[in-house]
Design a protein around this motif. Sequence first.
Motif, PDB file in Angstrom:
ATOM      1  N   TYR A  94       0.842  -1.189   0.000  1.00  0.00           N
ATOM      2  CA  TYR A  94       0.000   0.000   0.000  1.00  0.00           C
ATOM      3  C   TYR A  94       0.881   1.244   0.000  1.00  0.00           C
ATOM      4  O   TYR A  94       2.046   1.205   0.383  1.00  0.00           O
ATOM      5  CB  TYR A  94      -0.900   0.030   1.245  1.00  0.00           C
ATOM      6  CG  TYR A  94      -1.878  -1.117   1.346  1.00  0.00           C
ATOM      7  CD1 TYR A  94      -3.028  -1.165   0.566  1.00  0.00           C
ATOM      8  CD2 TYR A  94      -1.644  -2.168   2.233  1.00  0.00           C
ATOM      9  CE1 TYR A  94      -3.913  -2.219   0.661  1.00  0.00           C
ATOM     10  CE2 TYR A  94      -2.526  -3.231   2.335  1.00  0.00           C
ATOM     11  CZ  TYR A  94      -3.659  -3.254   1.545  1.00  0.00           C
ATOM     12  OH  TYR A  94      -4.527  -4.297   1.644  1.00  0.00           O
ATOM     13  N   THR A  95       0.316   2.365  -0.398  1.00  0.00           N
ATOM     14  CA  THR A  95       1.024   3.639  -0.344  1.00  0.00           C
ATOM     15  C   THR A  95       1.294   4.031   1.102  1.00  0.00           C
ATOM     16  O   THR A  95       0.492   3.759   1.987  1.00  0.00           O
ATOM     17  CB  THR A  95       0.177   4.746  -1.009  1.00  0.00           C
ATOM     18  OG1 THR A  95      -0.106   4.375  -2.358  1.00  0.00           O
ATOM     19  CG2 THR A  95       0.908   6.078  -1.006  1.00  0.00           C
ATOM     20  N   GLY A  96       2.437   4.677   1.331  1.00  0.00           N
ATOM     21  CA  GLY A  96       2.722   5.196   2.668  1.00  0.00           C
ATOM     22  C   GLY A  96       4.131   4.917   3.119  1.00  0.00           C
ATOM     23  O   GLY A  96       4.941   4.327   2.393  1.00  0.00           O
ATOM     24  N   ALA A  97       4.424   5.388   4.341  1.00  0.00           N
ATOM     25  CA  ALA A  97       5.757   5.226   4.932  1.00  0.00           C
ATOM     26  C   ALA A  97       5.770   4.018   5.861  1.00  0.00           C
ATOM     27  O   ALA A  97       4.824   3.793   6.627  1.00  0.00           O
ATOM     28  CB  ALA A  97       6.146   6.488   5.695  1.00  0.00           C
ATOM     29  N   TYR A  98       6.870   3.265   5.806  1.00  0.00           N
ATOM     30  CA  TYR A  98       7.031   2.075   6.628  1.00  0.00           C
ATOM     31  C   TYR A  98       8.440   2.058   7.231  1.00  0.00           C
ATOM     32  O   TYR A  98       9.402   2.487   6.588  1.00  0.00           O
ATOM     33  CB  TYR A  98       6.850   0.807   5.791  1.00  0.00           C
ATOM     34  CG  TYR A  98       5.495   0.656   5.171  1.00  0.00           C
ATOM     35  CD1 TYR A  98       4.486  -0.055   5.812  1.00  0.00           C
ATOM     36  CD2 TYR A  98       5.214   1.238   3.943  1.00  0.00           C
ATOM     37  CE1 TYR A  98       3.229  -0.195   5.240  1.00  0.00           C
ATOM     38  CE2 TYR A  98       3.960   1.106   3.356  1.00  0.00           C
ATOM     39  CZ  TYR A  98       2.970   0.391   4.012  1.00  0.00           C
ATOM     40  OH  TYR A  98       1.727   0.264   3.442  1.00  0.00           O
ATOM     41  N   PRO A  99       8.580   1.539   8.447  1.00  0.00           N
ATOM     42  CA  PRO A  99       9.931   1.393   8.999  1.00  0.00           C
ATOM     43  C   PRO A  99      10.728   0.366   8.210  1.00  0.00           C
ATOM     44  O   PRO A  99      10.184  -0.653   7.778  1.00  0.00           O
ATOM     45  CB  PRO A  99       9.677   0.909  10.436  1.00  0.00           C
ATOM     46  CG  PRO A  99       8.309   0.306  10.411  1.00  0.00           C
ATOM     47  CD  PRO A  99       7.533   1.074   9.391  1.00  0.00           C
ATOM     48  N   HIS A 100      11.999   0.654   7.984  1.00  0.00           N
ATOM     49  CA  HIS A 100      12.879  -0.339   7.371  1.00  0.00           C
ATOM     50  C   HIS A 100      13.009  -1.482   8.377  1.00  0.00           C
ATOM     51  O   HIS A 100      13.335  -1.246   9.539  1.00  0.00           O
ATOM     52  CB  HIS A 100      14.244   0.278   7.085  1.00  0.00           C
ATOM     53  CG  HIS A 100      15.156  -0.600   6.293  1.00  0.00           C
ATOM     54  ND1 HIS A 100      15.657  -1.793   6.788  1.00  0.00           N
ATOM     55  CD2 HIS A 100      15.673  -0.472   5.051  1.00  0.00           C
ATOM     56  CE1 HIS A 100      16.428  -2.357   5.867  1.00  0.00           C
ATOM     57  NE2 HIS A 100      16.454  -1.575   4.809  1.00  0.00           N
ATOM     58  N   PRO A 101      12.752  -2.720   7.993  1.00  0.00           N
ATOM     59  CA  PRO A 101      12.729  -3.818   8.971  1.00  0.00           C
ATOM     60  C   PRO A 101      14.068  -4.130   9.629  1.00  0.00           C
ATOM     61  O   PRO A 101      14.098  -4.803  10.651  1.00  0.00           O
ATOM     62  CB  PRO A 101      12.223  -5.009   8.158  1.00  0.00           C
ATOM     63  CG  PRO A 101      12.566  -4.682   6.749  1.00  0.00           C
ATOM     64  CD  PRO A 101      12.431  -3.191   6.630  1.00  0.00           C
TER      65      PRO A 101
END
Length: 213
Positions: A94-101
């Motif tokens: 999905y669109t959006g910001a995510y933490p780098h795992p």
Amino acid sequence: MKYYLISAILFSLCYAICAGPMQVLDLEPVKECVKSGMMCDTCTSSAMCVKVGNAFKKVNQMTCPDGTTCLGGTCTKEVNPPCDYANIDFPCQYTGAYPHPGDWSKYIYCVPNGDGTFNAVTIDCEPGTGYNAQTTYCSRNLTTISPNVFPITRCLEPSQNPLVHPDNPSIYYICSQIQGWDKLYPMQFTCPSGGAFKDGECIITLSDETNRK
């Protein structure tokens, strides 16, 4: 901070749209000793740090056996987020910001291509700062984060149910295998409209203004 963040996002989005799909690839700098004890020199080597006078010195540097990586100063076959996730394409859903795992100093922004697919764009935080999933800014102090604590809890077994991110309830993830890789990876998702993931579902609370429409 906000000016830097907005500029970085705009530049990265433009780059992603113009350049097409890109991989999430991270360089691996050799680490320096900052305290006594075992440390990971690189993803494939460890070293003992000893304080000599007012400085630290690396001694007894060792290479990890084949099939292992260095985690917390010890060679292991277990999932090692900073090393194992460095060269994996972030699977945008999905669109959006995510933490780098596997890296506090980066985060991922998923950009829609217009055909139902997404580009994963890596954005670097300012030096010394880490991404905070709760604020969606690089507002963490990297010096206060333990090297054995990661942006997403390590996937040690397949998920029986989706897991909610402890810092941002709109993000949930599933520990799953990726084709061609024998370890588990946290596949991240977001609830739409700012909803919160709870008890296996996205709960979306509409505002009074929305309900009146």
